[in-house]
Design a protein around this motif. Structure first.
Motif, mmCIF file in Angstrom:
data_model
loop_
_atom_site.group_PDB
_atom_site.id
_atom_site.type_symbol
_atom_site.label_atom_id
_atom_site.label_comp_id
_atom_site.label_asym_id
_atom_site.label_seq_id
_atom_site.Cartn_x
_atom_site.Cartn_y
_atom_site.Cartn_z
ATOM 1 N N ALA A 109 0.817 -1.211 0.000
ATOM 2 C CA ALA A 109 0.000 0.000 0.000
ATOM 3 C C ALA A 109 0.849 1.259 0.000
ATOM 4 O O ALA A 109 0.491 2.271 -0.618
ATOM 5 C CB ALA A 109 -0.928 0.009 1.210
ATOM 6 N N LYS A 110 1.993 1.207 0.661
ATOM 7 C CA LYS A 110 2.856 2.386 0.747
ATOM 8 C C LYS A 110 3.892 2.429 -0.371
ATOM 9 O O LYS A 110 4.816 3.233 -0.332
ATOM 10 C CB LYS A 110 3.533 2.432 2.120
ATOM 11 C CG LYS A 110 2.504 2.649 3.235
ATOM 12 C CD LYS A 110 3.132 2.782 4.602
ATOM 13 C CE LYS A 110 2.044 3.080 5.626
ATOM 14 N NZ LYS A 110 2.569 3.196 7.002
ATOM 15 N N GLN A 111 3.701 1.546 -1.357
ATOM 16 C CA GLN A 111 4.511 1.558 -2.587
ATOM 17 C C GLN A 111 6.006 1.477 -2.301
ATOM 18 O O GLN A 111 6.814 2.131 -2.950
ATOM 19 C CB GLN A 111 4.182 2.808 -3.408
ATOM 20 C CG GLN A 111 2.704 2.908 -3.790
ATOM 21 C CD GLN A 111 2.365 4.209 -4.470
ATOM 22 O OE1 GLN A 111 2.795 5.279 -4.044
ATOM 23 N NE2 GLN A 111 1.593 4.129 -5.541
ATOM 24 N N THR A 131 -9.501 -5.529 3.654
ATOM 25 C CA THR A 131 -9.886 -4.910 4.926
ATOM 26 C C THR A 131 -8.721 -4.163 5.552
ATOM 27 O O THR A 131 -8.876 -3.050 6.069
ATOM 28 C CB THR A 131 -10.394 -5.989 5.901
ATOM 29 O OG1 THR A 131 -11.510 -6.665 5.331
ATOM 30 C CG2 THR A 131 -10.800 -5.374 7.229
ATOM 31 N N ILE A 132 -7.547 -4.777 5.511
ATOM 32 C CA ILE A 132 -6.356 -4.142 6.081
ATOM 33 C C ILE A 132 -6.014 -2.867 5.319
ATOM 34 O O ILE A 132 -5.718 -1.825 5.915
ATOM 35 C CB ILE A 132 -5.167 -5.119 6.059
ATOM 36 C CG1 ILE A 132 -5.438 -6.304 6.981
ATOM 37 C CG2 ILE A 132 -3.873 -4.405 6.469
ATOM 38 C CD1 ILE A 132 -4.437 -7.428 6.845
ATOM 39 N N ILE A 133 -6.054 -2.936 3.992
ATOM 40 C CA ILE A 133 -5.698 -1.781 3.167
ATOM 41 C C ILE A 133 -6.634 -0.607 3.432
ATOM 42 O O ILE A 133 -6.195 0.539 3.581
ATOM 43 C CB ILE A 133 -5.712 -2.167 1.676
ATOM 44 C CG1 ILE A 133 -4.542 -3.105 1.376
ATOM 45 C CG2 ILE A 133 -5.640 -0.921 0.790
ATOM 46 C CD1 ILE A 133 -4.580 -3.713 -0.001
ATOM 47 N N ARG A 153 -8.015 1.810 -5.920
ATOM 48 C CA ARG A 153 -6.912 1.813 -4.948
ATOM 49 C C ARG A 153 -6.557 0.387 -4.553
ATOM 50 O O ARG A 153 -5.387 0.024 -4.474
ATOM 51 C CB ARG A 153 -7.300 2.634 -3.708
ATOM 52 C CG ARG A 153 -7.350 4.136 -3.951
ATOM 53 C CD ARG A 153 -7.412 4.896 -2.642
ATOM 54 N NE ARG A 153 -8.648 4.682 -1.918
ATOM 55 C CZ ARG A 153 -9.690 5.501 -1.945
ATOM 56 N NH1 ARG A 153 -9.644 6.587 -2.687
ATOM 57 N NH2 ARG A 153 -10.762 5.248 -1.222
ATOM 58 N N LEU A 154 -7.590 -0.417 -4.302
ATOM 59 C CA LEU A 154 -7.350 -1.804 -3.914
ATOM 60 C C LEU A 154 -6.654 -2.562 -5.047
ATOM 61 O O LEU A 154 -5.701 -3.319 -4.801
ATOM 62 C CB LEU A 154 -8.672 -2.492 -3.573
ATOM 63 C CG LEU A 154 -8.575 -3.985 -3.242
ATOM 64 C CD1 LEU A 154 -7.687 -4.211 -2.033
ATOM 65 C CD2 LEU A 154 -9.973 -4.565 -3.003
ATOM 66 N N LYS A 155 -7.115 -2.372 -6.265
ATOM 67 C CA LYS A 155 -6.521 -3.053 -7.415
ATOM 68 C C LYS A 155 -5.058 -2.669 -7.573
ATOM 69 O O LYS A 155 -4.195 -3.520 -7.845
ATOM 70 C CB LYS A 155 -7.294 -2.710 -8.684
ATOM 71 C CG LYS A 155 -6.804 -3.437 -9.927
ATOM 72 C CD LYS A 155 -7.677 -3.095 -11.124
ATOM 73 C CE LYS A 155 -7.180 -3.832 -12.375
ATOM 74 N NZ LYS A 155 -8.023 -3.503 -13.557
ATOM 75 N N SER A 156 -4.747 -1.386 -7.382
ATOM 76 C CA SER A 156 -3.383 -0.908 -7.516
ATOM 77 C C SER A 156 -2.471 -1.574 -6.492
ATOM 78 O O SER A 156 -1.350 -1.976 -6.802
ATOM 79 C CB SER A 156 -3.344 0.614 -7.345
ATOM 80 O OG SER A 156 -2.027 1.096 -7.380
#
Length: 303
Positions: A109-111, A131-133, A153-156
Motif C-alpha cells: 500500500a505504501k509503494q 480490509t487491512i488496506i 486503490r485496492l486493485k493498484s
C-alpha cells in the motif's frame, strides 16, 4: 510466476528459467553432488567483511520495512530489516498469519516495493488484505491515491502482491530458484518496483515433513533452504519473513518447531501469543542481533 516441474533421468528438475534443482539424493553419487553444492554455499558464506564494510552495509543498505503493526514495529526499531530473515513463531491461531498479511498489505500500500507471498496452507486471504488496506489511515495521502476510487486503490495495491501456492519442499526450491534468476535479470518488477519482501507462511509446513526420517537428506535440504533465503536477503536486499509452529518441549512447555539446526538460521525470532477472547497479541523477542531476549510488545491483530 508459474512453476514448471518435471523429472529427468538424473533426479533433477528444470525450472521455467532453465535452472536445475536437485531432489532428495537417491544414491552415493547424488550424495556427493549434494555435498559439492553445500561446499559452494559455504564458500559464499565465507566472505570476510571488515568493520567499515559492515557499518556501511547497515547504515546505507539495510532499511526497515514497517509491518503496520505498531507494537511490532516499535519493538524491532522500525519493522522488518532488509537483508535479514525474521521468523514469527507461536501456537495455532496466535496471529502469525495476520502479521504476514499486515506486512504484505502495508508494504504494498505504501509503494515500498513488491511483495512475494508464498502460501503453504491456503492462508492467503484477498478479502482480509482488502480490509487491512482500507484501514491504513495514512495511505490515502499518497500521490495519486486520493484521485482513485476505492476499488481502483485496492486493485493498484493488490498488483504489488505476488502470491504463489507452494505445498512441498521441491516446489519451494523451484520458486526460490526462479525468484533468484528473475532478480538477477531484473525481471520481477512492476513499474520499476522490485521485490523487497518475501513471505513464507508457513515454512514449517514444508520443512517438518522432510526431517522426520522419510528423507535421508532432509536436514541437508532444510539447511539448503536456509542458505538460499539468507543469500537472497543479503544479495538482493530483501526482507524475508517466515512463520513457524510450536511443538511440545516436555512438561507442558512448548518450543518452536524444526529443531536446533533451524534455530540458528533466523536473524530475528519473535514468539506471538494471543490473549483469550480478544485480539490483543504479545510479541516476545526470542532472538535478535541487537536486542536482548525477553523484550515484549503488545499489538492488535484483528481476526
Amino acid at each position: 510466476m508459474s512453476a514448471t516441474r518435471g523429472r529427468s533421468g538424473e533426479g533433477a528438475t528444470t525450472s521455467g528459467c532453465g535452472l536445475k534443482r536437485r531432489n532428495a539424493p537417491q544414491d552415493h553419487e547424488d550424495s556427493e553432488m549434494m555435498n559439492q553444492d553445500q561446499l559452494s554455499t559455504e564458500d559464499w558464506c565465507g566472505r570476510f567483511w571488515n568493520g567499515m564494510e559492515l557499518l556501511k552495509d547497515v547504515n546505507e543498505k539495510k532499511h526497515f520495512l514497517p509491518t503496520g503493526l505498531e507494537g511490532i514495529d516499535t519493538l524491532l526499531g522500525g519493522g522488518l530489516r532488509q537483508g535479514q530473515l525474521t521468523e514469527i513463531t507461536g501456537p495455532s491461531s496466535s496471529g502469525k498469519t495476520q502479521v504476514c498479511l499486515h506486512s504484505a498489505s502495508n508494504i504494498a500500500a505504501k509503494q515500498m516495493g513488491l511483495v512475494m507471498y508464498l502460501d503453504t496452507s491456503n492462508s492467503f486471504s484477498p478479502s482480509r488484505i482488502a480490509t487491512i488496506i482500507y484501514g491504513i489511515s495514512d495511505l490515502f495521502g499518497q500521490r495519486g491515491f486520493e484521485l482513485q476510487t476505492k476499488d481502483a486503490r485496492l486493485k493498484s495495491v493488490m498488483k504489488s502482491i505476488i502470491c504463489e501456492s507452494v505445498f512441498d519442499i521441491f516446489a519451494l526450491f523451484e520458486v526460490l530458484h526462479q525468484l533468484e534468476v528473475s532478480l538477477l535479470n531484473c525481471k520481477v518488477n512492476n513499474g520499476g518496483s522490485k521485490v523487497c519482501l518475501l513471505i513464507i507462511d508457513s515454512i514449517s509446513s514444508l520443512l517438518a515433513p522432510i526431517i522426520g526420517g522419510k528423507y535421508p537428506q532432509g536436514r541437508s535440504m532444510m539447511i539448503s533452504v536456509a542458505m538460499i533465503l539468507k543469500k537472497l536477503a543479503d544479495e538482493h536486499n530483501l526482507s524475508v519473513l517466515v512463520t513457524n509452529h510450536m511443538v511440545s518441549a516436555g512438561n507442558g512447555a512448548v518450543k518452536p518447531a524444526l529443531g536446533e539446526s533451524w534455530k540458528a538460521v533466523p536473524h530475528v525470532r519473535l514468539m506471538i501469543s494471543r490473549e483469550c477472547e480478544n485480539n490483543i497479541c504479545t510479541a516476545t523477542v526470542l532472538k535478535h542481533t541487537l536486542l536482548a531476549s525477553g523484550r515484549t510488545a503488545k499489538f492488535v491483530a484483528p481476526s
